[in-house]
Structure formats: structure tokens, C-alpha cells
Write an enzyme that holds these catalytic residues in place. Structure first.
Site, PDB file in Angstrom:
ATOM      1  N   ASP A 102      15.148  25.344 -74.576  1.00  0.00           N
ATOM      2  CA  ASP A 102      14.566  24.042 -74.212  1.00  0.00           C
ATOM      3  C   ASP A 102      13.291  23.685 -74.971  1.00  0.00           C
ATOM      4  O   ASP A 102      12.725  22.612 -74.746  1.00  0.00           O
ATOM      5  CB  ASP A 102      14.315  24.000 -72.688  1.00  0.00           C
ATOM      6  CG  ASP A 102      13.435  25.165 -72.202  1.00  0.00           C
ATOM      7  OD1 ASP A 102      13.674  25.663 -71.085  1.00  0.00           O
ATOM      8  OD2 ASP A 102      12.512  25.587 -72.940  1.00  0.00           O
ATOM      9  N   HIS A 117      18.065  32.909 -78.426  1.00  0.00           N
ATOM     10  CA  HIS A 117      19.354  32.249 -78.150  1.00  0.00           C
ATOM     11  C   HIS A 117      19.440  30.885 -78.825  1.00  0.00           C
ATOM     12  O   HIS A 117      20.263  30.057 -78.451  1.00  0.00           O
ATOM     13  CB  HIS A 117      19.572  32.090 -76.632  1.00  0.00           C
ATOM     14  CG  HIS A 117      19.940  33.390 -75.977  1.00  0.00           C
ATOM     15  ND1 HIS A 117      20.027  33.533 -74.614  1.00  0.00           N
ATOM     16  CD2 HIS A 117      20.229  34.612 -76.497  1.00  0.00           C
ATOM     17  CE1 HIS A 117      20.381  34.778 -74.320  1.00  0.00           C
ATOM     18  NE2 HIS A 117      20.487  35.465 -75.450  1.00  0.00           N
ATOM     19  N   CYS A 128      30.000  24.843 -93.390  1.00  0.00           N
ATOM     20  CA  CYS A 128      29.167  24.989 -94.611  1.00  0.00           C
ATOM     21  C   CYS A 128      27.734  25.387 -94.297  1.00  0.00           C
ATOM     22  O   CYS A 128      26.917  25.571 -95.205  1.00  0.00           O
ATOM     23  CB  CYS A 128      29.210  23.689 -95.432  1.00  0.00           C
ATOM     24  SG  CYS A 128      28.334  22.311 -94.679  1.00  0.00           S
ATOM     25  N   ASN A 215       9.889  37.577 -60.914  1.00  0.00           N
ATOM     26  CA  ASN A 215      11.173  36.906 -60.756  1.00  0.00           C
ATOM     27  C   ASN A 215      11.419  36.578 -59.286  1.00  0.00           C
ATOM     28  O   ASN A 215      10.998  37.342 -58.404  1.00  0.00           O
ATOM     29  CB  ASN A 215      12.311  37.789 -61.303  1.00  0.00           C
ATOM     30  CG  ASN A 215      13.526  36.962 -61.648  1.00  0.00           C
ATOM     31  OD1 ASN A 215      13.452  36.028 -62.450  1.00  0.00           O
ATOM     32  ND2 ASN A 215      14.651  37.266 -61.003  1.00  0.00           N
TER      33      ASN A 215
HETATM   34  N1  APR Z   1      10.149  31.519 -60.572  1.00  0.00           N
HETATM   35  C1  APR Z   1      10.584  32.803 -60.724  1.00  0.00           C
HETATM   36  N2  APR Z   1      11.893  33.134 -60.874  1.00  0.00           N
HETATM   37  C2  APR Z   1      12.789  32.117 -60.892  1.00  0.00           C
HETATM   38  C3  APR Z   1      12.416  30.761 -60.744  1.00  0.00           C
HETATM   39  C4  APR Z   1      11.028  30.483 -60.572  1.00  0.00           C
HETATM   40  N3  APR Z   1      10.560  29.223 -60.420  1.00  0.00           N
HETATM   41  N4  APR Z   1      13.541  29.995 -60.785  1.00  0.00           N
HETATM   42  C5  APR Z   1      14.577  30.850 -60.967  1.00  0.00           C
HETATM   43  N5  APR Z   1      14.139  32.118 -61.030  1.00  0.00           N
HETATM   44  C6  APR Z   1      14.916  33.342 -61.282  1.00  0.00           C
HETATM   45  C7  APR Z   1      16.275  33.364 -60.623  1.00  0.00           C
HETATM   46  O1  APR Z   1      16.184  33.940 -59.345  1.00  0.00           O
HETATM   47  C8  APR Z   1      17.089  34.241 -61.588  1.00  0.00           C
HETATM   48  O2  APR Z   1      17.031  35.605 -61.207  1.00  0.00           O
HETATM   49  O3  APR Z   1      15.181  33.348 -62.674  1.00  0.00           O
HETATM   50  C9  APR Z   1      16.379  34.086 -62.930  1.00  0.00           C
HETATM   51  C10 APR Z   1      17.199  33.303 -63.935  1.00  0.00           C
HETATM   52  O4  APR Z   1      18.327  34.093 -64.264  1.00  0.00           O
HETATM   53  P1  APR Z   1      19.551  33.413 -65.042  1.00  0.00           P
HETATM   54  O5  APR Z   1      19.882  32.133 -64.380  1.00  0.00           O
HETATM   55  O6  APR Z   1      20.594  34.478 -65.197  1.00  0.00           O
HETATM   56  O7  APR Z   1      18.941  33.016 -66.472  1.00  0.00           O
HETATM   57  P2  APR Z   1      18.707  33.969 -67.716  1.00  0.00           P
HETATM   58  O8  APR Z   1      18.360  35.370 -67.289  1.00  0.00           O
HETATM   59  O9  APR Z   1      17.739  33.281 -68.599  1.00  0.00           O
HETATM   60  O10 APR Z   1      20.161  33.977 -68.430  1.00  0.00           O
HETATM   61  C11 APR Z   1      20.258  34.615 -69.686  1.00  0.00           C
HETATM   62  O11 APR Z   1      22.512  33.751 -69.892  1.00  0.00           O
HETATM   63  O12 APR Z   1      24.058  32.032 -69.695  1.00  0.00           O
HETATM   64  C12 APR Z   1      23.241  32.721 -70.583  1.00  0.00           C
HETATM   65  O13 APR Z   1      22.412  31.851 -72.605  1.00  0.00           O
HETATM   66  C13 APR Z   1      22.208  31.803 -71.220  1.00  0.00           C
HETATM   67  O14 APR Z   1      19.972  32.362 -71.964  1.00  0.00           O
HETATM   68  C14 APR Z   1      20.872  32.430 -70.858  1.00  0.00           C
HETATM   69  C15 APR Z   1      21.253  33.872 -70.540  1.00  0.00           C
END
Ligand code: APR
Length: 249
Positions: A102, A117, A128, A215
Site C-alpha cells: 500500500d 511483496h 517483455c 499483534n
Molecule cells: N493492530 C495490531 N494487529 C492487528 C491490527 C491492528 N490494528 N489489525 C489486524 N491485526 C493483526 C491481525 O490480528 C492478524 O494477526 O494483523 C495480522 C494480519 O495478518 P494477515 O491478515 O495474515 O496479514 P499478513 O501477515 O500481512 O499476510 C501476509 O499474506 O495474503 C498474503 O500477500 C499477502 O502480504 C500478505 C501476506
């Protein structure tokens, strides 16, 4: 207080490398993937975010990404992104390795950002290799279902790592080096379920460093972390910046 404990750990180690995931951007209005309200609760990632899906039905993939790009462009960096940029300026954060596409870390002012990513900034021609700007892609999406390469005419692909694709080699090599060399790796807002990024905390331990996790939910790495903070990324990082960086409030 959790921010105090994390701030003390960062000071003890001199500085830290931060590894962020989608939980860093939920407070900017961008849904994450695997929490209960995440994107993968609504759509099968292998139908819209895998290289096989792109080859099989590029229009479906671009329909999904087109909506996602607009949501990402409408988002603004939140207090957590701004706090990490302030902590970098204060010498407490050496670099941010992010799984997020993002661009919010860069837009918040972080300078050392490693996008493992990819990012929505560009699309790329799978035939190409010609890159295309996001503006040109959005212009084409106004007129048709998919953007085409201006050189060879092939359907362009978002310049993000799809399931089934390798990560950008230089970016991931830099991420591995940063993790292995880090005295402290602070993981923020990631479920640590997607490899090879989920292996970076292991690199830090192998290099003799510590790992901390901030987290909202449990991660597989929690039992091996020196510190686990169960809380919101934005407010916690903002409190840490207020503690460590003069005038960062
Ligand atoms: N503060 C703290 N933790 C948070 C918040 C917040 N405001 N909002 C969400 N979370 C936590 C969620 O509880 C979750 O455990 O962030 C974590 C996000 O995990 P995912 O949704 O699995 O995202 P991510 O780990 O970045 O995924 C990795 O997976 O689908 C692919 O390419 C995509 O880059 C992504 C990769």
C-alpha cells in the site's frame, strides 16, 4: 504498560528492524487478510491473487485488484506509520521490511523501506518485462477490463507477488540480511503464516538477536519472542515514539 516495555527493549538493543504486515494498515481502513474481517474471509485468494488465476482469468484478477488499488490509494498513513517514520529519524528504527503493497510507510516518511511483496505503484508486462505506471494502468482500466503493455500488447500484471510467484530476489535478500543482522526484530501486524517472510524472525534468532511481536492476535512465533504485546499497532507505536523521540507526540 506495553509501549514502555517495547520502548525499553528497543533502547536496550540500540535500535530495531521492523517487519510489518496488513495489521499495520487496518487502522487506515485497509482490511487485512486473515483476521475474522479479513479479505480472505470473503474471497478465495487462489481465485484472485494467484499467478495461476492471473493466467487463467486476468479480467477477474484485474476486477479484484482494480477495486483494491482504489481503496489503497484512498487510504492515508495512520499514527503507527507516522510513529515508525519518527522512530527512524530518531535512530531507533533501522529499516522497515513490509509485506504490504500500500506504500503507506513511504508516504508516512519512512526512508529505509523494503517491499518484499511488491507494491501497487507499478504494473509490469509478464512477457517483455516493461513496467507501467499506476496512472497509465488506471487510465486503461477506465476504458477496458485489463491494461495492456504499450510495447508488446500483452496483458499487464500488478507488480505485486501473487501466490505461486517468487519474491523479488534483491528485496528479499536485503530483508534476510537486515533480519539476520538485527539485534531486535519487531514484528507488527502480521499473522506470520506466509513464507518465506514468516522465516525472517528465525534469521534474527540465528544471528543472536531477539524478536518482539506486536499483534492483535496470537502468532506461531509468540512462544519464541522475547516480548509479545497484544494490542493495536497504531496507538502502541505512537506511545513508543512519544517515549523515545523528542517532540514526536
Ligand atoms: N493492530 C495490531 N494487529 C492487528 C491490527 C491492528 N490494528 N489489525 C489486524 N491485526 C493483526 C491481525 O490480528 C492478524 O494477526 O494483523 C495480522 C494480519 O495478518 P494477515 O491478515 O495474515 O496479514 P499478513 O501477515 O500481512 O499476510 C501476509 O499474506 O495474503 C498474503 O500477500 C499477502 O502480504 C500478505 C501476506
Amino acid at each position: 504498560m506495553s509501549a514502555d516495555a517495547l520502548a525499553a527493549l528497543i533502547v536496550d538493543h540500540g535500535s530495531c528492524v521492523v517487519l510489518t504486515g496488513a495489521g499495520m494498515s487496518t487502522e487506515s481502513g485497509i482490511p487485512d487478510f486473515r483476521s475474522a474481517t479479513g479479505l480472505w474471509a470473503e474471497v478465495d485468494p487462489f481465485e484472485v491473487a494467484s499467478i495461476d488465476a492471473f493466467r487463467r482469468d486476468p479480467e477477474r484478477v484485474w476486477r479484484w485488484y482494480g477495486g483494491r488499488i482504489q481503496a489503497l490509494l484512498d487510504a492515508e498513513p495512520n499514527e503507527g506509520h507516522l510513529a515508525l517514520a519518527a522512530l527512524e529519524r530518531g535512530g531507533h528504527v533501522r529499516a522497515v521490511v513490509t509485506q504490504n503493497i500500500d506504500t503507506l510507510h513511504t508516504r508516512a516518511g519512512s526512508e529505509e523501506v523494503v517491499e518484499v511483496h511488491g507494491s501497487i505503484r507499478r504494473a509490469v508486462c509478464p512477457m517483455c518485462g516493461l513496467p507501467e505506471t499506476l496512472d497509465a494502468v488506471l487510465e486503461q482500466l477506465e476504458a477496458g477490463p485489463v491494461p495492456h503493455c504499450r510495447s508488446c500488447g500483452a496483458v499487464l500484471k500488478p507488480d505485486v507477488v501473487m501466490f505461486g510467484e517468487l519474491l523479488p530476489a534483491a528485496a528479499f535478500a536485503r530483508a534476510e540480511h537486515l533480519a539476520r543482522d538485527a539485534g531486535l526484530l519487531l514484528v507488527v501486524g502480521s499473522s506470520l503464516q506466509i513464507w518465506p517472510v514468516a522465516g525472517l524472525p528465525e534469521e534474527t534468532l540465528a544471528g543472536g538477536g531477539d524478536v518482539a511481536v506486536l499483534n492483535a492476535e496470537e502468532t506461531p512465533f509468540d512462544p519464541r519472542a522475547a516480548l509479545v504485546v497484544r494490542g493495536p499497532a497504531g496507538a502502541t507505536l505512537s506511545d513508543i515514539a512519544a517515549l523515545l523521540v523528542e517532540g514526536a507526540t
